[in-house]
Design an enzyme around this catalytic site. Structure first.
Site, PDB file in Angstrom:
ATOM      1  N   ARG A 284      20.654  43.471  57.047  1.00 14.72           N
ATOM      2  CA  ARG A 284      20.181  42.469  57.504  1.00 14.72           C
ATOM      3  C   ARG A 284      19.331  42.839  58.919  1.00 14.72           C
ATOM      4  O   ARG A 284      19.686  42.454  60.094  1.00 14.72           O
ATOM      5  CB  ARG A 284      21.184  41.485  57.960  1.00 14.72           C
ATOM      6  CG  ARG A 284      22.118  41.319  56.505  1.00 14.72           C
ATOM      7  CD  ARG A 284      23.388  40.197  56.885  1.00 14.72           C
ATOM      8  NE  ARG A 284      22.870  38.853  56.640  1.00 14.72           N
ATOM      9  CZ  ARG A 284      23.840  37.956  56.809  1.00 14.72           C
ATOM     10  NH1 ARG A 284      24.675  37.765  57.226  1.00 14.72           N
ATOM     11  NH2 ARG A 284      23.175  36.674  56.550  1.00 14.72           N
TER      12      ARG A 284
ATOM     13  N   LYS B  77      21.360  38.668  50.229  1.00 11.73           N
ATOM     14  CA  LYS B  77      19.899  38.999  50.718  1.00 11.73           C
ATOM     15  C   LYS B  77      18.792  38.672  50.050  1.00 11.73           C
ATOM     16  O   LYS B  77      17.792  37.895  50.758  1.00 11.73           O
ATOM     17  CB  LYS B  77      19.926  40.619  51.015  1.00 11.73           C
ATOM     18  CG  LYS B  77      18.726  40.993  51.515  1.00 11.73           C
ATOM     19  CD  LYS B  77      18.504  40.819  53.246  1.00 11.73           C
ATOM     20  CE  LYS B  77      17.388  41.300  53.812  1.00 11.73           C
ATOM     21  NZ  LYS B  77      17.413  42.911  53.948  1.00 11.73           N
TER      22      LYS B  77
ATOM     23  N   THR C  60       5.857  28.959  59.898  1.00 11.37           N
ATOM     24  CA  THR C  60       4.532  28.679  60.442  1.00 11.37           C
ATOM     25  C   THR C  60       3.604  29.407  59.137  1.00 11.37           C
ATOM     26  O   THR C  60       3.802  30.499  58.989  1.00 11.37           O
ATOM     27  CB  THR C  60       4.445  29.856  61.832  1.00 11.37           C
ATOM     28  OG1 THR C  60       5.237  29.238  62.745  1.00 11.37           O
ATOM     29  CG2 THR C  60       2.855  29.598  62.253  1.00 11.37           C
TER      30      THR C  60
ATOM     31  N   CYS D 282      10.239  43.105  52.231  1.00 15.41           N
ATOM     32  CA  CYS D 282      11.463  42.257  51.857  1.00 15.41           C
ATOM     33  C   CYS D 282      10.819  41.179  51.160  1.00 15.41           C
ATOM     34  O   CYS D 282      10.812  41.115  49.852  1.00 15.41           O
ATOM     35  CB  CYS D 282      12.170  41.703  53.316  1.00 15.41           C
ATOM     36  SG  CYS D 282      13.003  42.957  54.092  1.00 15.41           S
TER      37      CYS D 282
ATOM     38  N   TYR E 134       1.596  44.719  58.672  1.00 17.18           N
ATOM     39  CA  TYR E 134       1.756  43.563  58.151  1.00 17.18           C
ATOM     40  C   TYR E 134       2.514  42.707  59.245  1.00 17.18           C
ATOM     41  O   TYR E 134       2.630  41.474  59.192  1.00 17.18           O
ATOM     42  CB  TYR E 134       2.607  43.610  56.981  1.00 17.18           C
ATOM     43  CG  TYR E 134       4.279  43.941  57.458  1.00 17.18           C
ATOM     44  CD1 TYR E 134       5.115  42.613  57.584  1.00 17.18           C
ATOM     45  CD2 TYR E 134       4.924  45.181  57.296  1.00 17.18           C
ATOM     46  CE1 TYR E 134       6.624  43.010  58.036  1.00 17.18           C
ATOM     47  CE2 TYR E 134       6.276  45.160  57.605  1.00 17.18           C
ATOM     48  CZ  TYR E 134       7.078  44.353  57.955  1.00 17.18           C
ATOM     49  OH  TYR E 134       8.327  44.655  58.445  1.00 17.18           O
TER      50      TYR E 134
ATOM     51  N   ARG F  17       3.475  48.065  54.091  1.00 17.85           N
ATOM     52  CA  ARG F  17       3.584  47.688  52.818  1.00 17.85           C
ATOM     53  C   ARG F  17       3.571  46.202  52.366  1.00 17.85           C
ATOM     54  O   ARG F  17       3.920  45.141  53.014  1.00 17.85           O
ATOM     55  CB  ARG F  17       5.102  48.041  52.353  1.00 17.85           C
ATOM     56  CG  ARG F  17       5.659  47.629  50.901  1.00 17.85           C
ATOM     57  CD  ARG F  17       6.950  47.682  50.394  1.00 17.85           C
ATOM     58  NE  ARG F  17       7.341  49.402  50.757  1.00 17.85           N
ATOM     59  CZ  ARG F  17       8.373  49.890  50.533  1.00 17.85           C
ATOM     60  NH1 ARG F  17       9.596  49.056  50.228  1.00 17.85           N
ATOM     61  NH2 ARG F  17       8.784  51.102  50.623  1.00 17.85           N
TER      62      ARG F  17
ATOM     63  N   ARG G  95      -3.464  33.789  62.116  1.00 15.94           N
ATOM     64  CA  ARG G  95      -2.096  34.042  63.103  1.00 15.94           C
ATOM     65  C   ARG G  95      -2.051  32.993  64.237  1.00 15.94           C
ATOM     66  O   ARG G  95      -1.225  33.124  65.238  1.00 15.94           O
ATOM     67  CB  ARG G  95      -1.783  35.233  63.455  1.00 15.94           C
ATOM     68  CG  ARG G  95      -1.587  36.185  62.459  1.00 15.94           C
ATOM     69  CD  ARG G  95      -0.470  36.095  61.269  1.00 15.94           C
ATOM     70  NE  ARG G  95      -0.534  36.859  60.413  1.00 15.94           N
ATOM     71  CZ  ARG G  95       0.211  36.467  59.133  1.00 15.94           C
ATOM     72  NH1 ARG G  95       1.018  35.526  59.054  1.00 15.94           N
ATOM     73  NH2 ARG G  95       0.129  37.320  58.020  1.00 15.94           N
TER      74      ARG G  95
END
Length: 464
Positions: free
Chosen positions: A185, A239, A284, A293, A352, A360, A444
């Site tokens: 985590r 997870k 957002t 993930c 990212y 990734r 963003r």
């Protein structure tokens, strides 16, 4: 091979007659040697936290250059706070060592921790080849009383259906060793803090004794509580549920953002106001979802599931469409001035996530490929990356952008370094001597170009 354990007989924790207090003491004294397989962005910090506690840790990796650096006390993950100072200290104290010899490390260890990457293949199916290879290595040195912890994110049932059969393919039997899932985590840029106890640690064993050992060990590593689930399969889902929750929530925000024109409102402002209600927590919107993930977990969760699971699949589809929405918006903004074919587009941010040199599943790569297919020339600007991933773009330094003839720009990642971009230098002089801007898509909500002549589309706010 394992630190500080050679002078004292080692013990296993699974199936032992020792009391819990005796087991904790043995673990802390280094009499339960640990091998951590995978010295990546999670494995290295995790191994250092283990080494702080036990003083008997060997880190295993297949990359000889990485192992050589670790042996010298050099941190290959310079974006992780605290690792650069902790690593050489633990190496000097003989509490941590690294090796490419996984079989030797497995033979010496009594606790085996697997933290290798798990990804999806071209058909969106989980690729567990790295995990399976690590488990084969563990099997080569597995002894009765050992325990294996899988921290890698995996599809439900992996410990019982994939890992245990490999471990028992030799002369070991179920019940001779422990096996548990302990989902990491941890976020990049805060790994040590997270491992030490930012959140409760979840563990679940394939049997009750495995769960007990996992709870005991991780109770020594974390300052937070340990949540023990009923079995490994439940822990494996934890997870994945966390990631899918974020994916679905972000998809909602992204879909609302694409409708800002139809609504006639600033969606960002509306979300912020809505979130003042405690039971509303809309995330957002942005240019897309990247990382190790969220883009993968829905596929892990749905692996082998025959139910359509429309919400999970639709959310992933919405988020995967955001780079296309960004490109379509940019093309529309550019249309009044020139076609996208032959245009030069500056792409700000390829990593990212802001401040983290990882790419990734970065939406910037998809955006660049879409622009390239449309005939545009892409200039990629990213100050935190040493090199670009495979993508159709020319790398350009921040200070070089004003010297390029840029027709449009996209902000994908809000790096702090972009605050020093001279956006006014991207303006052009019109035939009448006036300053003319270029279309800019802010993915963003990070730009304030009100003092420039640029036409700005902010995802969630529309054209300014």
């Amino acid at each position: 091979m394992t630190r500080n354990a050679s002078a004292t007989e080692t013990i296993g924790l699974y199936g032992t007659d020792a009391s819990p207090d005796e087991q904790r003491a043995a673990f802390r004294e280094g009499r339960v040697p640990v091998a951590v397989y995978g010295m990546g962005k999670i494995g290295l910090p995790l191994s250092l936290v283990y080494a702080e506690t036990t003083g008997a840790v060997t880190g295993v990796d297949v990359d000889p250059d990485r192992v050589a650096a670790l042996t010298d006390g050099t941190n290959p993950l310079d974006h992780e706070p605290g690792v650069s100072s902790l690593l050489p200290e633990l190496v000097a104290d003989d509490r941590f060592a690294a090796t490419t010899d996984g079989e030797a490390a497995a033979a010496a260890a009594r606790v085996h921790v697997i933290v290798v990457p798990t990804v999806i293949d071209g058909d969106s199916d989980p690729d567990l080849s790295a995990l399976e290879a690590a488990v084969e290595t563990v099997r080569s040195g597995l002894d009765p009383g050992d325990t294996v912890f899988v921290e890698s994110t995996v599809p439900p049932g992996t410990c019982a259906d994939v890992v245990e059969p490999i471990l028992t393919a030799g002369d070991r039997e179920p019940g001779e060793f422990g096996l548990a899932h302990a989902p990491e985590r941890t976020a990049s840029g805060r790994a040590l803090r997270d491992i030490r106890g930012s959140y409760p640690k979840v563990v679940g064993g394939v049997d009750a004794e495995s769960g007990r050992v996992a709870a005991l060990v991780y109770g020594e590593l974390t300052d937070n509580e340990v949540v023990r689930t009923s079995d490994a399969r439940t822990a494996e889902c934890v997870k994945l549920f966390e990631g899918v929750y974020r994916d679905v929530n972000i998809a909602l925000a992204n879909e609302l953002a694409t409708l800002t024109g139809a609504f006639g409102v600033d969606v960002i402002e509306t979300i912020e106001a809505a979130n003042t209600q405690p039971y509303c927590d809309i995330l957002t919107p942005g240019a897309g979802v990247g990382g190790h993930c969220i883009p993968y977990y829905p596929y892990f969760l749905l692996d082998g599931v025959t139910d359509p699971a429309p919400l999970i699949r639709t959310a992933r589809s919405v988020n995967e469409r955001m780079p296309g929405f960004v490109v379509e918006t940019l093309v529309d903004g550019l249309a009044a001035d020139r076609p996208i074919e032959g245009a030069t587009v500056a792409l700000f941010g390829v990593a990212y996530r802001a401040g983290v040199p990882e790419t990734r599943a970065s939406p910037a790569v998809d955006i660049a490929r879409r622009l390239d297919r449309l005939g545009a020339t892409v200039l990629a600007v990213d100050p935190v990356l040493d090199e670009l991933p495979a993508m159709p773009a020319e790398r350009v330094a921040i200070d070089e952008i004003p010297d390029r003839d840029v027709d449009a720009a996209v902000l994908v990642t809000a790096h702090d370094e972009f605050r020093r971009v001279d956006w006014s230098a991207l303006e052009r002089e019109g035939a009448d001597g006036s300053r003319r801007g270029v279309p800019v898509v802010d993915g963003r909500q990070a730009l304030d170009l009100s003092e420039t002549a640029h036409d700005v589309y902010t995802v969630g706010r529309g054209w300014d």
